[in-house]
Design a protein around this motif. Structure first.
Motif, PDB file in Angstrom:
ATOM      1  N   ARG A 179      24.234  69.410  56.035  1.00 14.42           N
ATOM      2  CA  ARG A 179      25.114  68.313  56.365  1.00 14.42           C
ATOM      3  C   ARG A 179      24.687  67.054  55.523  1.00 14.42           C
ATOM      4  O   ARG A 179      24.373  65.997  56.204  1.00 14.42           O
ATOM      5  N   GLN A 180      24.170  67.311  54.374  1.00 14.64           N
ATOM      6  CA  GLN A 180      23.966  66.082  53.496  1.00 14.64           C
ATOM      7  C   GLN A 180      24.815  65.266  52.969  1.00 14.64           C
ATOM      8  O   GLN A 180      26.032  65.901  52.884  1.00 14.64           O
ATOM      9  N   GLY A 181      24.595  64.206  52.645  1.00 10.47           N
ATOM     10  CA  GLY A 181      25.460  63.350  52.224  1.00 10.47           C
ATOM     11  C   GLY A 181      26.244  63.547  51.178  1.00 10.47           C
ATOM     12  O   GLY A 181      27.536  63.114  50.919  1.00 10.47           O
ATOM     13  N   TRP A 182      25.462  64.059  50.145  1.00 15.67           N
ATOM     14  CA  TRP A 182      26.265  64.554  48.855  1.00 15.67           C
ATOM     15  C   TRP A 182      27.088  65.750  48.727  1.00 15.67           C
ATOM     16  O   TRP A 182      27.548  66.270  47.611  1.00 15.67           O
ATOM     17  N   ARG A 183      27.425  66.375  50.016  1.00 13.20           N
ATOM     18  CA  ARG A 183      28.107  67.463  49.843  1.00 13.20           C
ATOM     19  C   ARG A 183      29.620  67.179  49.380  1.00 13.20           C
ATOM     20  O   ARG A 183      30.077  68.091  48.619  1.00 13.20           O
ATOM     21  N   TRP A 184      30.276  66.153  49.708  1.00 12.70           N
ATOM     22  CA  TRP A 184      31.524  65.727  49.451  1.00 12.70           C
ATOM     23  C   TRP A 184      31.504  65.541  47.963  1.00 12.70           C
ATOM     24  O   TRP A 184      32.495  65.998  47.075  1.00 12.70           O
ATOM     25  N   PRO A 185      30.640  64.556  47.470  1.00 15.01           N
ATOM     26  CA  PRO A 185      30.826  64.588  45.778  1.00 15.01           C
ATOM     27  C   PRO A 185      30.562  65.939  45.151  1.00 15.01           C
ATOM     28  O   PRO A 185      30.992  66.183  44.163  1.00 15.01           O
ATOM     29  N   LEU A 186      29.794  66.737  45.624  1.00 12.51           N
ATOM     30  CA  LEU A 186      29.511  68.085  45.169  1.00 12.51           C
ATOM     31  C   LEU A 186      30.866  69.012  45.140  1.00 12.51           C
ATOM     32  O   LEU A 186      31.213  69.652  44.308  1.00 12.51           O
ATOM     33  N   LEU A 187      31.569  68.841  46.234  1.00  8.82           N
ATOM     34  CA  LEU A 187      32.752  69.646  46.349  1.00  8.82           C
ATOM     35  C   LEU A 187      33.904  68.786  45.281  1.00  8.82           C
ATOM     36  O   LEU A 187      34.443  69.769  44.613  1.00  8.82           O
ATOM     37  N   LEU A 188      33.962  67.709  45.101  1.00 10.43           N
ATOM     38  CA  LEU A 188      34.717  67.005  43.968  1.00 10.43           C
ATOM     39  C   LEU A 188      34.340  67.497  42.596  1.00 10.43           C
ATOM     40  O   LEU A 188      35.011  67.859  41.961  1.00 10.43           O
ATOM     41  N   LEU A 189      32.811  67.740  42.424  1.00 12.43           N
ATOM     42  CA  LEU A 189      32.225  67.951  41.172  1.00 12.43           C
ATOM     43  C   LEU A 189      32.651  69.433  40.956  1.00 12.43           C
ATOM     44  O   LEU A 189      33.171  69.781  39.852  1.00 12.43           O
ATOM     45  N   LEU A 190      32.639  70.365  41.778  1.00 14.46           N
ATOM     46  CA  LEU A 190      33.010  71.909  41.719  1.00 14.46           C
ATOM     47  C   LEU A 190      34.731  71.995  41.160  1.00 14.46           C
ATOM     48  O   LEU A 190      34.975  72.424  40.572  1.00 14.46           O
ATOM     49  N   ALA A 191      35.358  71.071  42.074  1.00 12.86           N
ATOM     50  CA  ALA A 191      37.043  70.906  41.811  1.00 12.86           C
ATOM     51  C   ALA A 191      37.186  70.545  40.309  1.00 12.86           C
ATOM     52  O   ALA A 191      37.949  71.096  39.567  1.00 12.86           O
ATOM     53  N   ALA A 192      36.162  69.416  39.851  1.00 16.93           N
ATOM     54  CA  ALA A 192      36.421  69.051  38.342  1.00 16.93           C
ATOM     55  C   ALA A 192      36.134  70.013  37.451  1.00 16.93           C
ATOM     56  O   ALA A 192      36.587  69.963  36.191  1.00 16.93           O
TER      57      ALA A 192
END
Length: 406
Positions: A179-192
């Motif tokens: 539950r780290q704060g950068w999990r959402w940016p990582l999800l966006l990076l994977l989608a990118a």
């Protein structure tokens, strides 16, 4: 064991190396980063030895198979069409690849180095994919009228994305569980990354990503008890199938209904495969010498080898043409031994299980990606082998820190 300050400079230079490895035309910078990394690593080992008296131990996994592969290629110089070219290719495609593999296998000496590896890969990927999307939004191209990344064509860039995707997914899993704060940016990076694969319009990259997902699905299948648990992966596979069909329709136009065989015939791959395999099997115990362009050197005037077909556009057919059946078998055995090394300790520890599924997914993706072309050379091969060595190092650390069961 080296502490963090001692590890800083080797890992920092390795981060630079991971950033420049996927880029075409970066041989000078790549070699400089490799030299810095090896030098810093060697100095730290010497410092450790001088302070503790503990002699450093080097890991050389799969060295018999690397030696067999290199030996067959060296013997092949006796009948190579261009011995000077093949000698250079042995150095660049086998010896350097083994160096990167063993560097990755020795550089990561702590289980905590996983965080460094994933952070380095995600940071470099953010820069390269961000550059690609910026070019796409501006309506431009990166090379030859197509969209890859910085000074890098579609083929190499899509191969890089296929290689790196399982690591990005691994980083996202780690962040999500903790539950780290950068999990959402990582999800966006994977989608990118998925979108970057789409805008490259590389059909085989889509098939390779599907192969990676199937590996993950096969791994998780025994644990998926309810149909709803299968839906996310099946949905992604369905989307990939639709995108693949769209790309095929764009390439084939009115002949889209004729299928993949028609596409291979139309773009020349199937004829060149038939020709290359037939010629290679006429003298199965040796080839024309190491090097991806061995085919054009053997048949410079043949109509099929003109234009883009300076090589056979298939990783396995190219090895057959270059080194004959013995060289092809040695190359396949090297891959198979790597897969077995990743697989055999999968039940020992959680980290070992994660290493196994990520490593097998990468192997499957890279293998499938290079079945309709051959980008498993130079920078893309170096990146794969470095990451393969790093995975074996992480697995080794997981085994070393696991308490034996009584």
């Amino acid at each position: 064991m080296m502490n963090w300050p001692a590890c800083f400079w080797p890992l920092a230079s390795a981060s630079l190396l991971l950033l420049v490895l996927p880029l075409e035309g970066s041989a000078a910078l790549r070699n400089l980063a490799l030299l810095l990394c090896c030098s810093a690593f060697g100095l730290n080992l010497w410092r450790q030895w001088s302070l503790t008296g503990e002699r450093p131990r080097f890991q050389l996994p799969l060295w018999p198979l690397w030696g067999l592969y290199a030996g067959i290629a060296a013997i092949g110089l006796a009948w190579a069409v261009d011995p000077a070219y093949s000698g250079k290719e042995i150095r660049l495609e086998i010896l350097f690849a083994a160096l990167y593999f063993w560097l990755g296998a020795n550089l990561l000496r702590r289980a905590d180095d996983l965080r460094w590896l994933l952070a380095s890969l995600c940071s470099g990927n953010l820069l390269l994919v961000g550059y690609t999307l910026n070019v796409w939004l501006a309506g431009g191209a990166t090379k030859d009228g197509l969209i890859g990344t910085y000074h890098t064509g579609v083929g190499n860039f899509s191969t890089y994305l296929v290689t790196i995707l399982p690591f990005l997914a691994w980083a996202l899993r780690q962040a999500w569980i903790q539950r780290q704060g950068w999990r959402w940016p990582l999800l966006l990076l994977l989608a990118a990354n998925f979108f970057a694969i789409y805008i490259t319009a590389n059909r085989q990259a889509i098939v390779a990503v599907a192969a990676e997902l199937l590996v993950v699905l096969a791994w998780l299948a025994p644990r998926l008890r309810q149909p709803r648990q299968w839906l996310p992966v099946l949905l992604v596979l369905a989307v990939l199938a639709g995108v693949f069909q769209q790309q095929m329709s764009k390439r084939l136009g009115n002949e889209a209904g004729s299928g993949i065989v028609a596409a291979l015939e139309r773009d020349g791959r199937l004829p060149i495969w038939k020709f290359a395999i037939g010629e290679a099997l006429a003298h199965p115990w040796h080839g024309g010498g190491m090097g991806r362009e061995s085919l054009i050197r053997q048949y410079p005037e043949h109509p099929l080898t003109q234009g883009v077909f300076v090589h056979a556009h298939n990783m396995l057919v190219n090895r057959l043409v270059q080194l004959g059946v013995p060289g092809l078998l040695a190359f396949v055995a090297l891959f198979a031994a790597l897969a077995w090394a990743l697989w055999r300790h999968r039940r020992v520890a959680p980290l070992a299980r994660q290493v196994a599924v990520v490593g097998l997914a990468v192997c499957a993706g890279v293998w499938v990606k290079n079945m309709t072309d051959d980008f498993f050379v130079r920078e893309q091969a170096y990146l794969f082998w470095f990451l393969a060595g790093a995975l074996l190092a992480l697995q080794r650390q997981a085994l070393a820190t696991t308490t034996p069961q009584s």
